[in-house]
Design an enzyme around this catalytic site. Structure first.
Site, PDB file in Angstrom:
ATOM      1  N   GLY A 130       0.825  -1.196   0.000  1.00  0.00           N
ATOM      2  CA  GLY A 130       0.000   0.000   0.000  1.00  0.00           C
ATOM      3  C   GLY A 130       0.863   1.250   0.000  1.00  0.00           C
ATOM      4  N   CYS A 131       0.275   2.360  -0.393  1.00  0.00           N
ATOM      5  CA  CYS A 131       1.036   3.611  -0.497  1.00  0.00           C
ATOM      6  C   CYS A 131       1.469   4.119   0.871  1.00  0.00           C
ATOM      7  CB  CYS A 131       0.239   4.663  -1.260  1.00  0.00           C
ATOM      8  SG  CYS A 131      -1.464   4.895  -0.699  1.00  0.00           S
ATOM      9  N   TYR A 132       0.507   4.316   1.792  1.00  0.00           N
ATOM     10  CA  TYR A 132       0.873   4.757   3.132  1.00  0.00           C
ATOM     11  C   TYR A 132       1.814   3.760   3.817  1.00  0.00           C
ATOM     12  CZ  TYR A 132      -2.893   8.316   3.133  1.00  0.00           C
ATOM     13  OH  TYR A 132      -3.702   9.383   2.874  1.00  0.00           O
ATOM     14  N   PRO A 133       1.516   2.456   3.806  1.00  0.00           N
ATOM     15  CA  PRO A 133       2.403   1.512   4.477  1.00  0.00           C
ATOM     16  C   PRO A 133       3.845   1.549   3.973  1.00  0.00           C
ATOM     17  CG  PRO A 133       0.304   0.471   4.071  1.00  0.00           C
ATOM     18  CD  PRO A 133       0.270   1.788   3.347  1.00  0.00           C
ATOM     19  N   THR A 134       4.049   1.821   2.679  1.00  0.00           N
ATOM     20  CA  THR A 134       5.415   1.857   2.152  1.00  0.00           C
ATOM     21  C   THR A 134       6.280   2.825   2.952  1.00  0.00           C
ATOM     22  OG1 THR A 134       4.773   1.211  -0.083  1.00  0.00           O
ATOM     23  CG2 THR A 134       6.809   2.461   0.127  1.00  0.00           C
TER      24      THR A 134
END
EC number: 1.2.1.38
Length: 311
Positions: A114-118
């Site tokens: 995911g974008c935030y998790p990255t």
């Protein structure tokens, strides 16, 4: 020449994956006839023809297609959120640790992060793993993304409505779908408090994690650990301690990395070093989605991982 089938190539992520792969010298994109996009047999045929199928689908549709892929023995890179902590899937964050690239190369099933998790995982995981931050700590994450992170519906809301909110916080039920992914891959005992927001700009993402340190731990030590962890990574930059590197400096903004596969990390601290903010900046459609997908495809297919990852 390797063949890639993008199931869902007309969605936001699928379009950007395709746009990148058009410039890839060693990959041919094969497409489904739009009139047959729900034809299971046609999809099965293309998946068997492709070396890797990329899923850019809603979560429920991705589950159905994965069942088909398993029946046919096909390789899959799934950009949906449903397999990011699932057994039998390799997490597609190449920078996660020293063995992750090899795992991605050999995997049949890879889940795109995911974008935030990255950004969150790249900040927290090495610091927790090295014992610099407590594994059982209670962490808060504040973040803002461009509206393209919300897919077609949110894009239409912002691009077709001059009255759209310039800023809005969401996920206030504390059940955001990224939370299990963040907790698992950051190696946290406790689920963090995650407060995401959307802004009235198309692309870009800024993540902030405030900390209060104790003992002899300081922000400078955290920055040094991050710099050492990622010193040989092409797509991760750790800025000097307490320095704002931004196209809008002295402000720290979500902007400046649009259409790239880069992540920029930074650490800021008070004079005594005890009040700290960890920061990550990336393009929610680049390293947060399509850029990472092409990076993973390159690893899965045996190509240099920097080929065609940026627009």
């Amino acid at each position: 020449m390797k063949k890639v089938f993008i199931d869902g190539e007309t969605g936001t992520t699928g379009l950007q994956v395709r746009e990148r792969l058009v410039n890839h010298p060693d990959i041919e994109v094969i497409s489904i006839d739009p009139e047959k996009k729900r034809d299971v047999e046609e999809k099965r045929r293309l998946m068997k023809e492709a070396d890797v199928t990329v899923l850019c689908l809603p979560d429920d549709a991705a589950k159905d297609t994965v069942a088909l892929a398993k029946a046919e023995g096909c390789r899959v890179l799934d950009a949906s959120s449903v397999h990011r902590i699932a057994d039998g899937w390799v997490y597609g964050l190449a920078e996660l640790d020293a063995s992750q690239r090899g795992s991605i190369q050999d995997a049949q099933f890879v889940s795109n992060p995911g974008c935030y998790p990255t950004g969150i995982i790249l900040l927290l995981k090495p610091l927790v793993e090295q014992g610099l931050l407590a594994k059982n700590g209670h962490y808060t994450v504040n973040a803002i993304s461009g509206y393209t992170g919300g897919g077609k519906q949110l894009i239409e809301q912002y691009e077709g409505n001059t009255g759209a909110a310039s800023y809005g916080t969401y996920g206030l039920n504390f059940k955001h779908k990224h939370l299990p992914e963040i907790q698992k891959w950051s190696q946290l005992d406790n689920t963090p408090i995650f407060i995401p927001s959307v802004g009235s700009f198309a692309q870009g993402m800024l993540i902030s994690i405030p900390l209060t340190l104790s003992g002899d731990m300081t922000g400078e030590k955290l920055q040094a650990a991050l710099a050492a962890t990622y010193e040989e990574e092409d797509f991760v930059t750790v800025h000097p301690f307490n320095e704002v590197k931004d196209c809008h400096a002295p402000f720290l903004t979500p902007h400046g990395l649009e259409n790239t596969n880069q992540v920029e990390l930074a650490v800021f601290a008070s004079e005594d070093g005890q009040s700290v903010v960890l920061s990550a900046k990336l393009d929610n459609l680049g390293k947060g989605a399509s850029g990472a997908a092409v990076q993973n495809l390159n690893l899965m297919l045996g190509f240099a991982e920097n080929v065609a990852v940026e627009l």
